[in-house]
Write an enzyme that holds these catalytic residues in place. Sequence first.
Site, PDB file in Angstrom:
ATOM      1  N   GLU A 229      11.263 -32.695 -16.620  1.00  0.00           N
ATOM      2  CA  GLU A 229       9.747 -31.734 -16.749  1.00  0.00           C
ATOM      3  C   GLU A 229       9.274 -32.047 -18.053  1.00  0.00           C
ATOM      4  O   GLU A 229       7.978 -32.190 -18.002  1.00  0.00           O
ATOM      5  CB  GLU A 229       9.877 -30.478 -16.153  1.00  0.00           C
TER       6      GLU A 229
ATOM      7  N   PHE B 166      17.936 -16.719  -7.889  1.00  0.00           N
ATOM      8  CA  PHE B 166      18.412 -18.322  -8.074  1.00  0.00           C
ATOM      9  C   PHE B 166      17.166 -18.982  -8.575  1.00  0.00           C
ATOM     10  O   PHE B 166      16.166 -19.049  -7.985  1.00  0.00           O
ATOM     11  CB  PHE B 166      19.085 -18.930  -6.985  1.00  0.00           C
ATOM     12  N   GLN B 167      17.364 -19.605  -9.759  1.00  0.00           N
ATOM     13  CA  GLN B 167      16.052 -20.232 -10.422  1.00  0.00           C
ATOM     14  C   GLN B 167      14.885 -19.604 -10.657  1.00  0.00           C
ATOM     15  O   GLN B 167      13.863 -19.837 -10.409  1.00  0.00           O
ATOM     16  CB  GLN B 167      15.915 -21.666  -9.480  1.00  0.00           C
TER      17      GLN B 167
ATOM     18  N   LYS C  23       7.163 -19.191  -3.470  1.00  0.00           N
ATOM     19  CA  LYS C  23       7.270 -20.050  -2.325  1.00  0.00           C
ATOM     20  C   LYS C  23       6.688 -19.539  -0.843  1.00  0.00           C
ATOM     21  O   LYS C  23       6.296 -20.307   0.082  1.00  0.00           O
ATOM     22  CB  LYS C  23       8.844 -20.398  -2.138  1.00  0.00           C
TER      23      LYS C  23
ATOM     24  N   MET D  99      12.000 -38.331 -41.435  1.00  0.00           N
ATOM     25  CA  MET D  99      11.147 -37.503 -42.224  1.00  0.00           C
ATOM     26  C   MET D  99      11.808 -36.408 -42.718  1.00  0.00           C
ATOM     27  O   MET D  99      11.594 -35.858 -43.902  1.00  0.00           O
ATOM     28  CB  MET D  99       9.931 -36.980 -41.099  1.00  0.00           C
TER      29      MET D  99
END
Lengths: 584, 224
Positions: A72, A134-135, A184, A494
């Site tokens: 993502e 969940f999630q 959802k 760097m």
Amino acid sequence: MSEQPPATFDREATDGAETAGSTPVTTGATSVIRALEGAGVETCFGVQGGAIMPVYDALYDSSIRHVTMAHEQGAAHAADAYGIVSGDPGVCLATSGPGATNLVTGLADASMDSDPVIALTGQVPTAFVGNDAFQETDTTGLTAPITKTNYFATDSDSVGDTVGEAFAVSGTGRPGPTVVDLPKDVTNGQTERQPGAPRTPSTYDPQTEADEAAVERAARTLERAEKPVILAGGGVIKGDASDALRDFATEYGIPVVTTMPALGAFPEDHELAMEMAGMHGTGYANMAITHCDVMLAVGCRFDDRLTGGVETFAPDAEILHADIDPAEVSKNIEADVALIGDAGTVLEQLDSEMDRTPDIPEWQEQCQTWKAEYPMDYAAPEDRPIRPEFVVEALDEATPEDAIVTTGVGQHQMWACQYWTYRHPRTWVSSHGLGTMGYGLPAAIGAKVAEPDKQVVCFEGDGSFLMTCQELAVAVRENLDITVAVLNNAAVGMVRQWQDAFFEGRHSASQYPWVPAFDKLAEAFGAQGFAVHEYDEVADTVEAALAYDGPSVIDFHIDPGANVYPMVPSGGDNGQFALSEDQL
Amino acid sequence: MSEQGPQQVNRLQGPAPEDRPRPSGRRNSQGIRIDPEVEAEPVPRRTVISALVENEPGVLAKASGLVSRRQFNIESLTVGTTTNPETSRITLVIEEPEPGIRQVEKQLEKLLPVISVQELGENAIQRELVIVKVHGDEPDKVQAVTEMYDGTVLDAGPKTISIEITGDENKIDDAIDAFQQFGIRELARTGQTAIARGDVWTTDVEEERYERMHESWQTTTNND
């Protein structure tokens, strides 16, 4: 507190605007997709997942192209780059929980750089919200500080309008990322309501035209300036004001310095171009901003990487600050004149207010002298490892002048700033404010999707590339003709440079004792791989990689001792830039 | 491209830092150009800022998150609905130097649900409420102190007495000091809320919004 009042609804605007092949609105999810279509979205980037499935199901019937990313974060960066290159907001999708949290880096990046990005995130059904389902994560809570605004969709009827509003807010005024969190049940829920055209809320009304009195004061100040400088920021590009800037600077003969996000805002081969200022800016740009007596800053936010220590920043200069975001004016550097408005509009206002050209032949001469005194140059003897600057110049020479450059973050990024000649806006795509390592490859994907006919070159370092190299799978799957040049010095260069300068050369965790063979890694993904160790291989390999129709990766084994100069130490004085390590 | 030559690798050409001219000016840590004749640093000022906001979920979190992540020095933040049920008023008391106060205003205005932001003048009406719970051993004396501060006894039991005091910040501080003698078990302060004094609207847009609401209210009643 009460519920959000229903968004205003513009039915006329959508009548007859249905995209070919689109199905009628039946659910919240189809309304979301219809809102995207109505806003003119052609492409989006994302990753599937449980809570976002209804939206993807609706996408199945849409003409919108979806590019499935490997992660993502890649989706957010690709959308960000798409937004930079096209000027239209880029769209990314992710599911709830880990999907949304993986977007966070990309959204923070877009926020720091004022890039227009819309993120649509799945969320657990409303009834589960707050139960640690969940999630589940608090996406609006997580993203509030790193978005222009965000939304939690509450019902299937209004969700399309909410997406439209997110779109309109993201792309207008000072652009920035917006998030719509989509439970959802809202996307699955029944509705037949067509979303209206994207519109901003009534409380949002960015001022595009600067106050006349301020414009007059600014014009009088510029006219009598003896050592004026224009400091062009990323807002010039976002505001499509590059032409206005070039006309204005040329008309009045004022030297132009750019910030890093503004590379390409002013042609670097122009006589008045002083190029990039700041920590790794050119010596002449830093001399010009330090010694100017009037600074017209357009669309910049005076980031600390530009200003160095504010006490020594343009200490003699009256600051005329043009910006569309009033909060940026006098935030870091106090403005003597505030010009709140759109970059192009303000430049046009100033132009019509100016009565005469500042009389500054000595200053113009001085700027040219500084260019001669502090040339951007390097030695490239044959018998040493390849200089990274040489690689950047080789790719610049081998590509058309409107080629798009994307980068990761680190030394390679600075070399790409310094040694590539930017002539056009929207050809430089990089992570500026947040400094996100791994930005380059997913950004190249977004840029190529936005401008398929342009050459896209991505500079990466070995450390930065390893953070998102999995997106090569996407470049191969979509057959995107991009060329990745890895400037491989087997270190997070760097960091190592700073350790050399400020930590007595103690290379704690910055040297990579082993790095993958990036040419073989490319081949494992199905891309074309090359490895280059010698100077005499550079030109041919660059040619072969650019000629290859598909993604290619060149692993340039560069001089591991090469460091980036000039350099202004953090918080230092821009006029005291170091030209080598012994001047730090 | 650069010529290959005997130049020292890794070294750019040009005068060294100490050989370059330096401008004479200086700025302070706020980025304000300093007039060397009158070196004056900005001093923090305590002030009240009122923000009219849309009553949508998360607006208070957005405002308070903004204040904390930008490290503004905040004394109190209160919120409540206005005459219009669709809007709320957030009152912030802050102590910042001048540029900081302007930043608080501008950053608040950037929040989309924020309608209008205004710094209130010194003569704004400011009030705070405190509930003090003291030990009940000397009810008569507690009653006397309560009356001195125009307070109200909310609850009196054999062991504790709870008193409500309303007033400006100084009065509240003084009252709390006075109640210390009985031993304060607990207290709860609301923080300042404020409104402009006299015929002045607290923020820019309120008059217009009031008129509009008033009109629509009249239309509704007439239709009835």
